[in-house]
Scaffold this motif. Structure first.
Motif, PDB file in Angstrom:
ATOM      1  N   ASP A  80       5.201  -3.659   0.656  1.00 22.26           N
ATOM      2  CA  ASP A  80       4.712  -3.447  -0.314  1.00 22.26           C
ATOM      3  C   ASP A  80       3.625  -2.984  -0.106  1.00 22.26           C
ATOM      4  O   ASP A  80       2.695  -2.040  -0.430  1.00 22.26           O
ATOM      5  CB  ASP A  80       5.056  -4.221  -1.391  1.00 22.26           C
ATOM      6  N   SER A 129       6.491   2.504  -5.547  1.00 25.20           N
ATOM      7  CA  SER A 129       5.876   1.852  -5.435  1.00 25.20           C
ATOM      8  C   SER A 129       5.489   1.571  -3.708  1.00 25.20           C
ATOM      9  O   SER A 129       6.276   1.753  -2.755  1.00 25.20           O
ATOM     10  CB  SER A 129       6.549   0.536  -5.702  1.00 25.20           C
ATOM     11  N   HIS A 131       1.987   0.585  -1.013  1.00 21.11           N
ATOM     12  CA  HIS A 131      -0.014   1.004  -0.675  1.00 21.11           C
ATOM     13  C   HIS A 131       0.355   1.503   0.915  1.00 21.11           C
ATOM     14  O   HIS A 131       0.222  -0.076   1.500  1.00 21.11           O
ATOM     15  CB  HIS A 131       0.126  -0.150  -1.524  1.00 21.11           C
ATOM     16  N   GLY A 172       5.381   7.198  -7.179  1.00 20.61           N
ATOM     17  CA  GLY A 172       4.744   5.512  -7.202  1.00 20.61           C
ATOM     18  C   GLY A 172       3.555   4.952  -5.862  1.00 20.61           C
ATOM     19  O   GLY A 172       3.201   3.728  -5.822  1.00 20.61           O
ATOM     20  N   HIS A 174       0.337   4.711  -3.495  1.00 21.95           N
ATOM     21  CA  HIS A 174      -0.631   4.372  -3.261  1.00 21.95           C
ATOM     22  C   HIS A 174      -1.508   5.051  -1.411  1.00 21.95           C
ATOM     23  O   HIS A 174      -0.764   4.295  -0.572  1.00 21.95           O
ATOM     24  CB  HIS A 174      -1.531   3.763  -3.597  1.00 21.95           C
TER      25      HIS A 174
END
Length: 286
Positions: A80, A129, A131, A172, A174
């Motif tokens: 993540d 997703s 980051h 998705g 970042h």
């Protein structure tokens, strides 16, 4: 998030990297932490058990990076938050630095972050997703004499990360550049290297920047790093990073640390003034 996230943090054996790992674990997340020194995180392993995976890694080894990132994903099932923290400061006037010193700085601070980002992105894209947090510095906005190689590595980190952020936003994912000021770590001690062959002509520059005509030896640097520091503690940076990754729309750049905002503002003002010497250039209005 309501479920535990998985963090992949490089350079987690001490200083900022360790603080990031501790903060993530304390928040109930899982952490894959890379270290250079065996046993560096034994106390955290004892405290957090299977929530923490510790592995030795040299981020300049691209094939090893890919293997370790895949191993972390296999263990926890997802990734993540990727924190590219591994790095050090190479100090020396540009003329003084030999090829090995320059290449080692770029290999660690820049290429290491590229290799980790490349290895993680397929997993992040597949899950839609993620980051990536790049640990940058106010030295990626301005420059300082004797820090040329370090400045170059961090300016380049910001350059590739900005392009990458636009490339992966549609998946998705970042990307945040954390521009840190001074923190109370051993960055100025064992994590700092000095030019092996000082050029006497730069003695006055060293005096102005370092307060001495030469470079400190290892013992002097270690003693200085162990002295009382006025910088903020690494836990402050860790709390800021946790807050950033909790944001649904995190910033592309985040300035972190006491005095860091003023440093960035000063560096940008210098650049504005340099451009302003060109009569054809007009600084964009707000």
């Amino acid at each position: 998030m309501t479920t535990a996230r998985t963090w992949f943090i490089t350079g987690a054996g001490r200083g900022l990297g360790r603080a990031f790992a501790e903060a993530a674990l304390a928040a109930g997340d899982h952490v894959a932490a890379t270290v250079r020194t065996p046993g560096a995180l034994d106390d955290l392993t004892e405290a957090y058990g299977s929530a923490l995976a510790v592995v030795e890694l040299d981020v300049t080894d691209r094939s090893a990076v890919r293997a370790v990132v895949a191993e972390a994903h296999g263990r926890f099932g997802r990734l993540d938050v990727i924190v590219n923290n591994a790095g050090y400061g190479q100090i020396g006037a540009i003329e003084e630095l030999d090829e090995d010193e320059v290449r080692a700085q770029i290999d660690t601070n820049l290429l290491g972050a590229i290799w980790v980002s490349q290895a993680a992105l397929p997993f992040l894209r597949a899950q839609g997703s993620g980051h990536i947090v790049q640990i940058s510095t106010v030295g990626a906005v301005g420059t300082l004499p004797l820090f040329g190689a370090y400045n170059a590595s961090k300016w380049a980190l910001e350059g590739f990360s900005g392009a990458m952020a636009d490339e992966v936003a549609g998946f998705g994912i970042h990307v945040t550049l954390a521009e840190l000021g001074g923190f109370a770590t051993d960055w100025a001690g064992s994590s700092m290297r000095f030019a092996a062959s000082p050029e006497p002509a730069y003695g006055t520059v060293r005096e102005a920047v370092l307060g001495m005509p030469g470079y400190p030896d290892a013992a002097m640097a270690a003693a200085a790093a162990e002295g009382e520091s006025t910088d903020e503690q690494p836990e402050v940076a860790a709390a800021a990073i946790l807050a950033i990754v909790d944001e649904p729309a995190p910033p592309r750049r985040a300035i972190i640390g006491a005095g860091a905002h003023d440093m960035v503002a000063t560096a940008l003002a210098w650049r504005r003034d340099e451009y302003a010497r060109d009569p054809a250039f007009h600084w964009p209005s707000a």
